[in-house]
Write a protein that holds these residues in place. Sequence first.
Motif, PDB file in Angstrom:
ATOM      1  N   ASN A   7       4.970   0.197   9.117  1.00 34.22           N
ATOM      2  CA  ASN A   7       4.813  -0.623   7.900  1.00 34.22           C
ATOM      3  C   ASN A   7       3.535  -1.448   7.974  1.00 34.22           C
ATOM      4  O   ASN A   7       2.787  -1.529   6.992  1.00 34.22           O
ATOM      5  CB  ASN A   7       5.980  -1.592   7.768  1.00 34.22           C
ATOM      6  CG  ASN A   7       7.185  -1.049   7.046  1.00 34.22           C
ATOM      7  OD1 ASN A   7       7.884  -1.803   6.399  1.00 34.22           O
ATOM      8  ND2 ASN A   7       7.455   0.230   7.144  1.00 34.22           N
ATOM      9  N   LYS A   8       3.296  -2.079   9.116  1.00 33.16           N
ATOM     10  CA  LYS A   8       2.114  -2.931   9.271  1.00 33.16           C
ATOM     11  C   LYS A   8       0.834  -2.116   9.172  1.00 33.16           C
ATOM     12  O   LYS A   8      -0.145  -2.560   8.564  1.00 33.16           O
ATOM     13  CB  LYS A   8       2.189  -3.690  10.597  1.00 33.16           C
ATOM     14  CG  LYS A   8       3.246  -4.768  10.572  1.00 33.16           C
ATOM     15  CD  LYS A   8       3.424  -5.432  11.915  1.00 33.16           C
ATOM     16  CE  LYS A   8       4.534  -6.462  11.799  1.00 33.16           C
ATOM     17  NZ  LYS A   8       5.488  -6.387  12.865  1.00 33.16           N
ATOM     18  N   GLN A  10       7.264   4.372   4.203  1.00 33.70           N
ATOM     19  CA  GLN A  10       7.932   3.265   3.508  1.00 33.70           C
ATOM     20  C   GLN A  10       6.945   2.137   3.207  1.00 33.70           C
ATOM     21  O   GLN A  10       7.038   1.482   2.175  1.00 33.70           O
ATOM     22  CB  GLN A  10       9.108   2.746   4.338  1.00 33.70           C
ATOM     23  CG  GLN A  10      10.260   3.717   4.378  1.00 33.70           C
ATOM     24  CD  GLN A  10      11.374   3.289   5.329  1.00 33.70           C
ATOM     25  OE1 GLN A  10      11.220   2.389   6.149  1.00 33.70           O
ATOM     26  NE2 GLN A  10      12.507   3.966   5.226  1.00 33.70           N
ATOM     27  N   GLY A  11       5.976   1.942   4.078  1.00 27.93           N
ATOM     28  CA  GLY A  11       4.950   0.924   3.861  1.00 27.93           C
ATOM     29  C   GLY A  11       4.089   1.210   2.641  1.00 27.93           C
ATOM     30  O   GLY A  11       3.525   0.301   2.043  1.00 27.93           O
ATOM     31  N   SER A  53      11.099   4.702  -0.862  1.00 26.81           N
ATOM     32  CA  SER A  53      12.370   4.052  -0.524  1.00 26.81           C
ATOM     33  C   SER A  53      13.448   5.038  -0.082  1.00 26.81           C
ATOM     34  O   SER A  53      14.504   4.628   0.364  1.00 26.81           O
ATOM     35  CB  SER A  53      12.872   3.233  -1.718  1.00 26.81           C
ATOM     36  OG  SER A  53      13.024   4.081  -2.836  1.00 26.81           O
ATOM     37  N   ALA A  74       8.670  -0.954  11.846  1.00 24.32           N
ATOM     38  CA  ALA A  74       7.886  -2.127  11.420  1.00 24.32           C
ATOM     39  C   ALA A  74       6.405  -1.946  11.737  1.00 24.32           C
ATOM     40  O   ALA A  74       5.543  -2.339  10.939  1.00 24.32           O
ATOM     41  CB  ALA A  74       8.428  -3.390  12.083  1.00 24.32           C
ATOM     42  N   ALA A  83       0.464   0.695   7.486  1.00 20.36           N
ATOM     43  CA  ALA A  83       0.322   1.072   6.073  1.00 20.36           C
ATOM     44  C   ALA A  83      -0.242  -0.082   5.249  1.00 20.36           C
ATOM     45  O   ALA A  83      -1.044   0.134   4.335  1.00 20.36           O
ATOM     46  CB  ALA A  83       1.668   1.518   5.504  1.00 20.36           C
ATOM     47  N   ALA A  84       0.148  -1.288   5.581  1.00 20.83           N
ATOM     48  CA  ALA A  84      -0.288  -2.460   4.812  1.00 20.83           C
ATOM     49  C   ALA A  84      -1.790  -2.704   4.914  1.00 20.83           C
ATOM     50  O   ALA A  84      -2.378  -3.292   4.010  1.00 20.83           O
ATOM     51  CB  ALA A  84       0.477  -3.706   5.274  1.00 20.83           C
ATOM     52  N   GLY A  86       8.042   4.448   8.925  1.00 16.46           N
ATOM     53  CA  GLY A  86       7.492   3.129   8.633  1.00 16.46           C
ATOM     54  C   GLY A  86       6.227   3.188   7.800  1.00 16.46           C
ATOM     55  O   GLY A  86       6.040   2.404   6.874  1.00 16.46           O
TER      56      GLY A  86
END
Length: 159
Positions: free
Chosen positions: A20-21, A51-52, A56, A17, A23-24, A48
């Motif tokens: 992911n954050k 995938q961010g 997939s 996660a 990458a965002a 993460g």
Amino acid sequence: MTRSFKAHLHNETATVAMGNKLAAIIEQGAVIYLHGDLGAGKTTFTRGVVQGFGHSGKVKSPTYTLVEPYELVRANVYHFDLYRLGDPEELEYMGIRDYFSEQAICVVEWPEKGGDFIPVPDLDITLSYVGDERKIAINSASERGVAIVEKLNSLNLGE
């Protein structure tokens, strides 16, 4: 001027996660160095990040191939694992400089093995164990890195 972000990652899900954050909030390319002992979560964190950016499928460590490319809609992400690199000069023969463009996201595990053949990072990240959990420390190493860390800090995710 260096900026820092620190957080506890309670489990593998939290590590993914956090990737992911990150990458965002990356709006253009970045060079990210990952430090930490074997098993500290560098590849999990990279999963993460990848995938961010929209991947997939599976994210594996490129321990033997040195680089795993992900050509995605939002960005090209290149995951490097230099753990088994014998000599930094090998990177020149594989055309490493071609991967580092202004728009690419380059995540480099074991960057100290790359010597002068890899560019300085925007973010210098260390993953470490704290009991059964992990701790992440993200330090900026460029103006681009400062902007990214300031955005991370504004999300109030850290310690």
